[in-house]
Design a protein around this motif. Sequence first.
Motif, PDB file in Angstrom:
ATOM      1  N   ALA A 320       7.946  -2.740   4.985  1.00  0.00           N
ATOM      2  CA  ALA A 320       6.274  -2.456   5.192  1.00  0.00           C
ATOM      3  C   ALA A 320       5.530  -2.487   3.499  1.00  0.00           C
ATOM      4  O   ALA A 320       4.313  -3.136   3.807  1.00  0.00           O
ATOM      5  N   THR A 321       6.571  -3.318   2.241  1.00  0.00           N
ATOM      6  CA  THR A 321       5.549  -3.825   1.151  1.00  0.00           C
ATOM      7  C   THR A 321       5.510  -5.139   1.359  1.00  0.00           C
ATOM      8  O   THR A 321       4.402  -5.220   0.846  1.00  0.00           O
ATOM      9  N   GLU A 322       5.576  -5.866   2.504  1.00  0.00           N
ATOM     10  CA  GLU A 322       4.969  -7.355   2.491  1.00  0.00           C
ATOM     11  C   GLU A 322       4.562  -7.106   3.920  1.00  0.00           C
ATOM     12  O   GLU A 322       5.379  -7.088   4.753  1.00  0.00           O
ATOM     13  N   LYS A 323       3.865  -8.203   4.301  1.00  0.00           N
ATOM     14  CA  LYS A 323       2.901  -9.090   5.182  1.00  0.00           C
ATOM     15  C   LYS A 323       3.253 -10.741   5.520  1.00  0.00           C
ATOM     16  O   LYS A 323       2.537 -11.000   3.757  1.00  0.00           O
ATOM     17  N   PRO A 324       3.330 -11.568   5.949  1.00  0.00           N
ATOM     18  CA  PRO A 324       3.684 -12.835   6.270  1.00  0.00           C
ATOM     19  C   PRO A 324       2.419 -13.534   5.858  1.00  0.00           C
ATOM     20  O   PRO A 324       2.622 -14.540   4.896  1.00  0.00           O
ATOM     21  N   GLU A 325       1.071 -12.618   6.057  1.00  0.00           N
ATOM     22  CA  GLU A 325      -0.145 -13.775   5.372  1.00  0.00           C
ATOM     23  C   GLU A 325      -0.275 -12.994   3.741  1.00  0.00           C
ATOM     24  O   GLU A 325      -1.210 -13.325   3.587  1.00  0.00           O
ATOM     25  N   ASP A 326       0.407 -12.756   3.057  1.00  0.00           N
ATOM     26  CA  ASP A 326      -0.055 -12.351   2.121  1.00  0.00           C
ATOM     27  C   ASP A 326      -0.268 -13.149   1.128  1.00  0.00           C
ATOM     28  O   ASP A 326       0.089 -14.004   1.047  1.00  0.00           O
ATOM     29  N   THR A 327      -1.328 -12.399  -0.229  1.00  0.00           N
ATOM     30  CA  THR A 327      -1.254 -13.658  -0.952  1.00  0.00           C
ATOM     31  C   THR A 327      -1.397 -12.867  -2.509  1.00  0.00           C
ATOM     32  O   THR A 327      -1.170 -11.366  -2.482  1.00  0.00           O
ATOM     33  N   PRO A 328      -0.444 -13.952  -3.694  1.00  0.00           N
ATOM     34  CA  PRO A 328      -0.076 -13.323  -4.990  1.00  0.00           C
ATOM     35  C   PRO A 328      -0.840 -11.750  -5.483  1.00  0.00           C
ATOM     36  O   PRO A 328      -0.528 -11.218  -5.636  1.00  0.00           O
ATOM     37  N   ALA A 329      -2.470 -12.113  -4.427  1.00  0.00           N
ATOM     38  CA  ALA A 329      -3.111 -10.197  -5.203  1.00  0.00           C
ATOM     39  C   ALA A 329      -2.492  -9.595  -4.081  1.00  0.00           C
ATOM     40  O   ALA A 329      -2.694  -8.403  -4.550  1.00  0.00           O
ATOM     41  N   ASP A 330      -2.196  -9.818  -2.931  1.00  0.00           N
ATOM     42  CA  ASP A 330      -1.275  -8.482  -2.482  1.00  0.00           C
ATOM     43  C   ASP A 330      -0.199  -7.781  -3.058  1.00  0.00           C
ATOM     44  O   ASP A 330       0.422  -6.592  -2.537  1.00  0.00           O
ATOM     45  N   ALA A 332       0.437  -6.606  -5.842  1.00  0.00           N
ATOM     46  CA  ALA A 332       0.311  -5.483  -6.412  1.00  0.00           C
ATOM     47  C   ALA A 332       0.250  -4.249  -5.686  1.00  0.00           C
ATOM     48  O   ALA A 332       0.578  -3.417  -5.953  1.00  0.00           O
ATOM     49  N   ARG A 333      -0.400  -4.474  -4.926  1.00  0.00           N
ATOM     50  CA  ARG A 333      -1.159  -3.357  -3.923  1.00  0.00           C
ATOM     51  C   ARG A 333       0.158  -3.251  -2.571  1.00  0.00           C
ATOM     52  O   ARG A 333       0.188  -1.716  -2.277  1.00  0.00           O
ATOM     53  N   ARG A 334       1.052  -3.804  -2.572  1.00  0.00           N
ATOM     54  CA  ARG A 334       2.185  -3.631  -0.896  1.00  0.00           C
ATOM     55  C   ARG A 334       3.415  -3.918  -1.673  1.00  0.00           C
ATOM     56  O   ARG A 334       4.258  -2.555  -1.376  1.00  0.00           O
ATOM     57  N   GLY A 335       3.694  -4.135  -2.599  1.00  0.00           N
ATOM     58  CA  GLY A 335       5.025  -4.059  -3.516  1.00  0.00           C
ATOM     59  C   GLY A 335       5.910  -4.944  -3.584  1.00  0.00           C
ATOM     60  O   GLY A 335       7.108  -4.852  -4.304  1.00  0.00           O
ATOM     61  N   SER A 336       5.970  -5.763  -2.855  1.00  0.00           N
ATOM     62  CA  SER A 336       7.243  -7.609  -2.914  1.00  0.00           C
ATOM     63  C   SER A 336       6.356  -8.489  -2.336  1.00  0.00           C
ATOM     64  O   SER A 336       5.382  -8.544  -2.023  1.00  0.00           O
ATOM     65  N   TRP A 337       6.151  -9.515  -2.464  1.00  0.00           N
ATOM     66  CA  TRP A 337       6.302 -10.830  -2.939  1.00  0.00           C
ATOM     67  C   TRP A 337       8.132 -12.254  -2.075  1.00  0.00           C
ATOM     68  O   TRP A 337       8.498 -11.936  -3.584  1.00  0.00           O
ATOM     69  N   HIS A 338       7.531 -12.404  -0.885  1.00  0.00           N
ATOM     70  CA  HIS A 338       8.650 -13.557  -1.201  1.00  0.00           C
ATOM     71  C   HIS A 338       9.544 -13.043  -0.608  1.00  0.00           C
ATOM     72  O   HIS A 338      11.051 -13.397  -1.339  1.00  0.00           O
ATOM     73  N   GLY A 339       9.628 -11.572  -0.289  1.00  0.00           N
ATOM     74  CA  GLY A 339      11.127 -10.933  -0.351  1.00  0.00           C
ATOM     75  C   GLY A 339      12.113 -10.010  -1.521  1.00  0.00           C
ATOM     76  O   GLY A 339      12.048  -9.327  -1.005  1.00  0.00           O
ATOM     77  N   PHE A 340      11.065 -10.495  -3.075  1.00  0.00           N
ATOM     78  CA  PHE A 340      11.267  -9.878  -4.278  1.00  0.00           C
ATOM     79  C   PHE A 340      10.597  -8.472  -4.340  1.00  0.00           C
ATOM     80  O   PHE A 340       9.079  -8.404  -4.069  1.00  0.00           O
ATOM     81  N   TYR A 341      11.438  -7.682  -4.953  1.00  0.00           N
ATOM     82  CA  TYR A 341      10.768  -6.417  -5.307  1.00  0.00           C
ATOM     83  C   TYR A 341      10.660  -5.884  -6.374  1.00  0.00           C
ATOM     84  O   TYR A 341      11.663  -7.040  -6.816  1.00  0.00           O
ATOM     85  N   PRO A 342       9.672  -5.295  -7.030  1.00  0.00           N
ATOM     86  CA  PRO A 342       9.484  -5.154  -8.934  1.00  0.00           C
ATOM     87  C   PRO A 342      10.439  -4.361  -9.666  1.00  0.00           C
ATOM     88  O   PRO A 342      11.016  -3.241  -8.752  1.00  0.00           O
ATOM     89  N   GLN A 343      10.538  -4.684 -10.376  1.00  0.00           N
ATOM     90  CA  GLN A 343      11.857  -3.529 -10.499  1.00  0.00           C
ATOM     91  C   GLN A 343      10.978  -2.038 -10.474  1.00  0.00           C
ATOM     92  O   GLN A 343      12.396  -1.138 -10.519  1.00  0.00           O
ATOM     93  N   PHE A 344      10.534  -1.511 -10.584  1.00  0.00           N
ATOM     94  CA  PHE A 344       9.365  -0.727 -10.457  1.00  0.00           C
ATOM     95  C   PHE A 344       8.558  -0.473  -9.951  1.00  0.00           C
ATOM     96  O   PHE A 344       7.622  -0.932  -9.539  1.00  0.00           O
ATOM     97  N   PHE A 345       8.142   0.794  -8.892  1.00  0.00           N
ATOM     98  CA  PHE A 345       7.058   0.886  -8.126  1.00  0.00           C
ATOM     99  C   PHE A 345       6.536   2.160  -8.676  1.00  0.00           C
ATOM    100  O   PHE A 345       6.735   3.344  -9.501  1.00  0.00           O
ATOM    101  N   GLU A 346       5.283   2.367  -8.714  1.00  0.00           N
ATOM    102  CA  GLU A 346       4.171   3.878  -8.829  1.00  0.00           C
ATOM    103  C   GLU A 346       4.601   4.770  -7.508  1.00  0.00           C
ATOM    104  O   GLU A 346       5.429   4.371  -6.319  1.00  0.00           O
ATOM    105  N   ARG A 347       4.282   5.938  -7.802  1.00  0.00           N
ATOM    106  CA  ARG A 347       4.051   6.965  -6.782  1.00  0.00           C
ATOM    107  C   ARG A 347       4.100   6.756  -6.080  1.00  0.00           C
ATOM    108  O   ARG A 347       4.760   7.150  -4.213  1.00  0.00           O
ATOM    109  N   ASP A 348       2.604   5.754  -5.609  1.00  0.00           N
ATOM    110  CA  ASP A 348       2.385   5.893  -4.020  1.00  0.00           C
ATOM    111  C   ASP A 348       2.862   4.174  -3.568  1.00  0.00           C
ATOM    112  O   ASP A 348       2.862   3.641  -2.586  1.00  0.00           O
TER     113      ASP A 348
END
Length: 825
Positions: A320-330, A332-348
């Motif tokens: 659920a961290t990414e949707k097909p229609e996401d943009t780069p701005a999404d 930080a809000r969702r948590g992944s981009w092009h299938g890649f995940y950030p090294q660290f997440f916040e609690r939310d």
Amino acid sequence: MTAPLPRGEVAYRLADYGMPRWRPGEVDGSGKPRPVDEITWRNEFGGYNWPVDRRQGRTTWTKTPRSGEWGGAAAQHYRLRPGSSARYTEAFWGDGSTARESIDADNFFRHLDPATERPVRLDELRFKVRGSGLTRSVQRVLVTLTGDGRRESDYRSTHMVEIDDADPGWQTVSLPLDLADHSVWQDGARGPAPRGDLRHVNFSVRAEDQDGPRDTVKEGTYYLDDIDLVSHDAPVLDADRADPDQFVDHVGKRAFQRLLDFYSWDNGLVQAGNQWSDGMYTSGGPGWLLAAVPVAVRRGWITEDLGHRLAVNTLRKLAATEKPEDTPADYARRGSWHGFYPQFFERDGTMSVGASVGVDTTALIVKGAYTVNQFWNQDEELAALARTITERVRWPEMLVDAGNDKGRHLSLSWAPVKQRCDGGQVPGPQGQGCLSPYSWYGATDEALNVNSAALMSTTHPVDPSVWWSPVDKYHFARYKQYEGYATGSGSLFTATYMQGWIDWARLGKDDNRTGPRVDWRHNAEQRIRAQQLFVSDQYRAHPGDYPAYADGSFGLNSATGPDGTYQHGGPLMTDSKALHDGTLNPMSVLASTSVVPDIAIPSLRDFHRVQGLWNDRSGYPDSFNLKVERALMSDPARPVYGEGEKWITWARGEDNTGAAVLAAGAYLGVHNDLMDHPKARAGLCRVFTDSFYCSTARPAVRVFNDTDWRVEYKGGWKHYDNRPQDYDGDVHAAWGDSAVTFTFWGDGIEFLSTTGRSDPTLSVTLDGAAGSELRPYSAAVMHQRVLYRARGLTPGQHTLTVTSKGGQRAWFNVDAFRVYDAGGS
């Protein structure tokens, strides 16, 4: 299953106050000197502590050395006006913000499978307390237990402890956790604290509880230390007497418990390290957890239902961290981009500020998804979630030019929202963000992790050339009798990181076309053994400098030491000098058990002899050092802590912990081999084209010996070697009622045994369906005989079980299993 451990009294350390926190002369951000008497604090269950009102009370952790023990105590200073109070709190789990972060006093090891080990019940709260020794007054400290997230003033149990302030000696207080015993505990306004769901223990002083006139300011100091939760009937691990399987099962279970304790059902992530207050989660953590869950289920540490819920919940959150229609701005809000995940997440569950995409941690998530998909291969939802996570990763977008005609390789990281590239960074895919110019290649398990995951992709695969590292990235090194391809620092995790995911031994050498062909299992073994020998040599040469390096121990790894976080290591390495300061990482040794159990298990047993190093709930710490008196790795003139002090940290290590669980599982015969997943296998076989296991030119026939980890025995089995007439010179044999189970991938199976006059009665089941009855009788003893054969099976995973019901005089043995795999399944 492994025999259960004996039961007895175990004290689980909730809080200890040990080492000086700041170096002498160290200053804070404003230039103010740090308090030299403040010491580090540890809560081994991941809890948090705080004084409620710093205006009325404060806590310092004062260094008070005690011979042979951790030095230090929590000094509670208070200055109270009439009607006020000062309180100090230890949260059993977390920072107390959610109801889940609590201790179940009736089953301390949460989620324990009651079918394999009876629950552990907490019986006592035990702690040490003493006065200041400066006055003749009596201090009254109110001990309060609260629970379950409801208002603490409503549901609580209290007990008053009186301290003779004139007596500087320690008083041990033991309070039974029978909260209905009103001779000990008094109920709160609406009843006692819920015994089965305890959250906090509070120590408070009230002005009206002190001696003297009520209109005067009350002040004083008392000390706390060694807060324990005690069970009178818990598993007791005798590290010297437990057999190897018992020992590895128990320490592996505790490592898994540590992952489980820091797992969040809310976001599907694993807490980074051991401090809930920072709110940081890693994306690599859920990858390790997903791969560890089948191990825990197979070993009976947790129920299959719980394991399945953990897997589905984690995959749902990650998907659920990414949707097909996401943009780069999404991102930080969702948590992944092009299938890649950030090294660290916040609690939310959103991206941590400034976090880059973790190519390596994304690879761990992909592998975890493959693992649970293979384990529950009939679950349609789980399979769909795994496909979503694995198929959307656009691996080619991470390729960067390595320079000097070295080809294109996967970048270390990507900052997709960065506006300006610097430090040699290159523009990211479609000009979005910046890619690190450094790549994943060379003789390190981190490169194996990233490159193998990218090769496994069916939607966005990379060319096999990413595996073929340039020859100048392979550095052949030697330390005495051990030799192999080295990494920079020689940290242990770079040799063990991937050994629990894939059985590299059955793949053999890869087909690298630009560098040397490497047998990665053999290379890992050489590097681990070289490090163990190096550490032993250092101990023998400098025993006073490195007391943790007991002869035979090892564990130089990327870990936090007393002088900071470093890539501690030794040979085989490419750096000119080994970086080591006496700090060892026990979890990395546990992660070596699948490769070198003969040296890893004795080293782990040695660690148990170090006081304070083993915690009966959360297992081993991240790292420890037994002599902290100078900084050997940076400025030798800079003092570190105190002379001759012990140093232990529990603050980091989800990667080390995850690798340890997988290695323990592999040693115990429940290996999660990604080569058993069709997509993963197809990807790896792109770079192991010469491997017999990857060959599709002719029907694959492989023989698995009786000692293979896939073979599970029940009953009174014994191993016999020095038998040249049997396959690989050995057999397993049993008298009386016994059973053997073998799980395999293929389309045919043959069971090899020995026949003779014993004449047992054997029954066979294949995939749960009853088969024929066998009578392996012959007038003369005959070896390597096929007792059972099944061909033409549906290509895939199958389970064969052979059971003997012949009584104590009936003897039969297991020699080997011959597997046919014509379809390359």
